[in-house]
Design an enzyme around this catalytic site. Structure first.
Site, PDB file in Angstrom:
ATOM      1  N   ASN A  82       0.799  -1.231   0.000  1.00  0.00           N
ATOM      2  CA  ASN A  82       0.000   0.000   0.000  1.00  0.00           C
ATOM      3  C   ASN A  82       0.833   1.284   0.000  1.00  0.00           C
ATOM      4  O   ASN A  82       0.282   2.369   0.109  1.00  0.00           O
ATOM      5  CB  ASN A  82      -0.935   0.013   1.210  1.00  0.00           C
ATOM      6  CG  ASN A  82      -2.059  -0.992   1.044  1.00  0.00           C
ATOM      7  OD1 ASN A  82      -2.325  -1.449  -0.055  1.00  0.00           O
ATOM      8  ND2 ASN A  82      -2.713  -1.337   2.141  1.00  0.00           N
ATOM      9  N   GLY A 112      -2.025 -30.677   3.241  1.00  0.00           N
ATOM     10  CA  GLY A 112      -1.110 -30.866   2.130  1.00  0.00           C
ATOM     11  C   GLY A 112      -0.614 -32.298   2.057  1.00  0.00           C
ATOM     12  O   GLY A 112      -0.900 -33.141   2.923  1.00  0.00           O
ATOM     13  N   GLU A 153      -5.038 -35.436   2.239  1.00  0.00           N
ATOM     14  CA  GLU A 153      -4.692 -36.354   1.148  1.00  0.00           C
ATOM     15  C   GLU A 153      -4.159 -37.676   1.698  1.00  0.00           C
ATOM     16  O   GLU A 153      -2.974 -37.793   1.945  1.00  0.00           O
ATOM     17  CB  GLU A 153      -3.648 -35.697   0.247  1.00  0.00           C
ATOM     18  CG  GLU A 153      -4.087 -34.380  -0.380  1.00  0.00           C
ATOM     19  CD  GLU A 153      -3.028 -33.794  -1.307  1.00  0.00           C
ATOM     20  OE1 GLU A 153      -2.319 -34.567  -1.981  1.00  0.00           O
ATOM     21  OE2 GLU A 153      -2.896 -32.570  -1.347  1.00  0.00           O
ATOM     22  N   TYR A 154      -5.030 -38.648   1.874  1.00  0.00           N
ATOM     23  CA  TYR A 154      -6.465 -38.714   1.681  1.00  0.00           C
ATOM     24  C   TYR A 154      -7.055 -39.579   2.779  1.00  0.00           C
ATOM     25  O   TYR A 154      -6.354 -40.440   3.333  1.00  0.00           O
ATOM     26  CB  TYR A 154      -6.795 -39.369   0.324  1.00  0.00           C
ATOM     27  CG  TYR A 154      -6.176 -38.664  -0.852  1.00  0.00           C
ATOM     28  CD1 TYR A 154      -6.771 -37.529  -1.397  1.00  0.00           C
ATOM     29  CD2 TYR A 154      -4.995 -39.143  -1.418  1.00  0.00           C
ATOM     30  CE1 TYR A 154      -6.209 -36.888  -2.498  1.00  0.00           C
ATOM     31  CE2 TYR A 154      -4.430 -38.491  -2.510  1.00  0.00           C
ATOM     32  CZ  TYR A 154      -5.034 -37.370  -3.038  1.00  0.00           C
ATOM     33  OH  TYR A 154      -4.457 -36.737  -4.102  1.00  0.00           O
ATOM     34  N   MET A 213      -8.397 -31.795  -7.936  1.00  0.00           N
ATOM     35  CA  MET A 213      -6.996 -31.808  -8.371  1.00  0.00           C
ATOM     36  C   MET A 213      -6.820 -32.651  -9.638  1.00  0.00           C
ATOM     37  O   MET A 213      -6.560 -33.854  -9.576  1.00  0.00           O
ATOM     38  CB  MET A 213      -6.112 -32.317  -7.229  1.00  0.00           C
ATOM     39  CG  MET A 213      -6.133 -31.389  -6.023  1.00  0.00           C
ATOM     40  SD  MET A 213      -5.050 -31.919  -4.660  1.00  0.00           S
ATOM     41  CE  MET A 213      -6.049 -33.220  -3.948  1.00  0.00           C
ATOM     42  N   CYS A 214      -6.969 -32.004 -10.786  1.00  0.00           N
ATOM     43  CA  CYS A 214      -6.889 -32.692 -12.076  1.00  0.00           C
ATOM     44  C   CYS A 214      -5.484 -32.576 -12.656  1.00  0.00           C
ATOM     45  O   CYS A 214      -5.273 -32.006 -13.742  1.00  0.00           O
ATOM     46  CB  CYS A 214      -7.928 -32.132 -13.030  1.00  0.00           C
ATOM     47  SG  CYS A 214      -9.631 -32.474 -12.538  1.00  0.00           S
ATOM     48  N   TYR A 215      -4.528 -33.105 -11.934  1.00  0.00           N
ATOM     49  CA  TYR A 215      -3.134 -33.110 -12.379  1.00  0.00           C
ATOM     50  C   TYR A 215      -2.402 -34.228 -11.649  1.00  0.00           C
ATOM     51  O   TYR A 215      -2.984 -34.920 -10.809  1.00  0.00           O
ATOM     52  CB  TYR A 215      -2.465 -31.757 -12.121  1.00  0.00           C
ATOM     53  CG  TYR A 215      -2.792 -31.105 -10.798  1.00  0.00           C
ATOM     54  CD1 TYR A 215      -2.154 -31.476  -9.623  1.00  0.00           C
ATOM     55  CD2 TYR A 215      -3.748 -30.090 -10.711  1.00  0.00           C
ATOM     56  CE1 TYR A 215      -2.446 -30.871  -8.405  1.00  0.00           C
ATOM     57  CE2 TYR A 215      -4.052 -29.480  -9.496  1.00  0.00           C
ATOM     58  CZ  TYR A 215      -3.402 -29.880  -8.353  1.00  0.00           C
ATOM     59  OH  TYR A 215      -3.700 -29.281  -7.146  1.00  0.00           O
ATOM     60  N   ASP A 216      -1.123 -34.418 -12.007  1.00  0.00           N
ATOM     61  CA  ASP A 216      -0.318 -35.521 -11.465  1.00  0.00           C
ATOM     62  C   ASP A 216      -0.855 -36.890 -11.869  1.00  0.00           C
ATOM     63  O   ASP A 216      -0.712 -37.868 -11.125  1.00  0.00           O
ATOM     64  CB  ASP A 216      -0.190 -35.433  -9.928  1.00  0.00           C
ATOM     65  CG  ASP A 216       0.664 -34.269  -9.476  1.00  0.00           C
ATOM     66  OD1 ASP A 216       1.393 -33.716 -10.321  1.00  0.00           O
ATOM     67  OD2 ASP A 216       0.599 -33.903  -8.292  1.00  0.00           O
ATOM     68  N   TRP A 350      -2.112 -24.973  -9.041  1.00  0.00           N
ATOM     69  CA  TRP A 350      -1.001 -25.216  -8.128  1.00  0.00           C
ATOM     70  C   TRP A 350       0.285 -25.060  -8.933  1.00  0.00           C
ATOM     71  O   TRP A 350       0.435 -25.712  -9.962  1.00  0.00           O
ATOM     72  CB  TRP A 350      -1.054 -26.631  -7.529  1.00  0.00           C
ATOM     73  CG  TRP A 350       0.169 -26.873  -6.674  1.00  0.00           C
ATOM     74  CD1 TRP A 350       1.390 -27.339  -7.085  1.00  0.00           C
ATOM     75  CD2 TRP A 350       0.298 -26.604  -5.283  1.00  0.00           C
ATOM     76  NE1 TRP A 350       2.271 -27.380  -6.046  1.00  0.00           N
ATOM     77  CE2 TRP A 350       1.616 -26.927  -4.915  1.00  0.00           C
ATOM     78  CE3 TRP A 350      -0.569 -26.105  -4.302  1.00  0.00           C
ATOM     79  CZ2 TRP A 350       2.092 -26.774  -3.615  1.00  0.00           C
ATOM     80  CZ3 TRP A 350      -0.099 -25.965  -3.018  1.00  0.00           C
ATOM     81  CH2 TRP A 350       1.216 -26.304  -2.685  1.00  0.00           C
TER      82      TRP A 350
END
Length: 395
Positions: A82, A112, A153-154, A213-216, A350
């Site tokens: 600021n 995580g 997870e998970y 989470m649509c990766y890995d 991510w």
């Protein structure tokens, strides 16, 4: 009394979701300020509606949440966003960013990868589980968060799945008591085995939305062949995982599509090829190379190729023998189109330090532009009124 409260909360969650516009979220990893030199002030704030601050930890002896790195979270001297002067830690910078961007909500992400045992230890003890909830709410109030993201997870069995539902219920009650506009989300898995364990419909009544989470899908640490790790359609070289099918698993289980956020990576999964002459997907690689990732912004663009059928970029660099699969601007735009056609809540990434700053190459900016631009994003206001001594000097 219980049923009235539950009905009130459920109606509020459904109403707030229905009235919101599209969302654009990103995980800010607190360790980014070190080797990667990425700070809160580097976030593309006008293209975002939610920042997920990763990660808040847990004390298994008491159940209370805690900082994973107090230095970067609340102590490191940083420039004030600021104006002149300094602030202490990324969280004060984030609060200032909220003041300048009233649509930007900051969510504390608890857990995580690798913290499943901590969740299990705490949630199996009623006293510790209650400490978890109350300390989470206290941290929201003191450090200026707009809600909580649970990244467990998970859960490994139905008992833990029930404990997760109870946790979400208690968090929703306490968040609603503080302010009905508080957000509650869950980092949701993509694999069948993990999805099947969850009680999706029970969870959904307490969640503002889901970060899927649509990766890995593929990686040198666990796959047998090279492949894409975030392809939208089809097989990826080693298995049949893809974004469209994963989102479909949730909608077929009764989760409204407009509560699902499409997760996307800002990094590549890399492989060291066994035979340089075979540089496509589904090829053998050497284990000697170990598991590899690379920030998207560091990838060489002159060797980039694109699979328009499966929607993924890939490249092979003969100078170091690395094959990489990742999203590129074309992927981001197609995924944005698909998100709109599928009536999703939006998308998230991510993690923030991996994106390219330039408008042309930025995956975040390409996705949001294809959604309809920043004018299409959720304009609900963040929360600035907290009883905190930590934040008062910034008011």
């Amino acid at each position: 009394m219980f049923h009235k409260l539950q009905s009130k909360i459920h109606n509020h969650v459904q109403h707030s979701q229905a009235s919101n516009q599209l969302k654009s979220g990103i995980y800010f990893a607190n360790w980014s300020v070190y080797a990667r030199k990425y700070f809160v002030q580097d976030l593309p704030a006008e293209h975002l509606t939610h920042v997920f601050y990763a990660f808040i930890g847990m004390d298994t002896s008491t159940g209370k949440v805690k900082f994973t790195d107090e230095w970067c979270d609340i102590q490191m001297p940083l420039d004030s966003i600021n104006g002149n002067g300094k602030v202490t830690g990324s969280l004060q910078q984030l609060y200032q960013l909220k003041q300048r961007n009233r649509k930007l909500k900051v969510i504390m992400s608890i857990g995580g990868w690798g913290t499943s045992d901590s969740f299990t230890a705490i949630m199996s003890d009623a006293s510790k589980a209650r400490n978890f909830v109350l300390s989470s709410i206290a941290m929201v109030k003191e450090y200026g968060f707009d809600g909580i993201d649970i990244d467990w997870e998970y859960p490994r069995n139905k008992t833990e799945a029930r404990q997760l539902v109870e946790l979400l219920y208690q968090l929703r009650v306490e968040l609603h008591s503080f302010s009905p506009c508080m957000v509650l989300t869950f980092a949701a898995p993509g694999g069948d085995d993990n999805i099947q364990i969850l009680d999706l419909k029970q969870m959904d009544q307490y969640l503002s939305f889901w970060n899927v989470m649509c990766y890995d899908f593929n990686g040198s640490g666990w796959s047998s062949k090279t492949g894409y790790h975030s392809n939208l359609f089809g097989s990826n070289g080693d298995n049949n995982l893809n974004c469209a099918d994963i989102i479909g698993k949730y909608t077929k289980s009764g989760i409204p599509s407009n509560k699902l956020m499409l997760g996307m990576p800002l990094y590549a999964r890399t492989f060291e090829l066994s035979n340089a002459s075979n540089s496509g997907i589904g090829q053998p690689f050497t284990r000697a190379g170990g598991e590899g990732t690379a920030d998207y912004k560091k990838l060489a663009t002159d060797i980039e190729k694109f699979d328009s059928r499966k929607v993924s970029a890939y490249s092979y660099n003969p100078s170091n023998g690395k094959w990489s699969g990742y999203d590129n601007p074309q992927s981001a735009r197609i995924k944005a189109q698909w998100s709109k056609l599928s009536n999703l809540a939006g998308g998230f990434w991510w993690d923030s330090a991996g994106d390219e700053i330039s408008n042309e190459r930025s995956l975040v900016k390409n996705y949001v532009d294809q959604l309809g631009g920043i004018q299409s994003l959720d304009t609900s206001l963040n929360h600035l009124d907290y009883p905190s001594t930590f934040l008062k000097p910034l008011q």
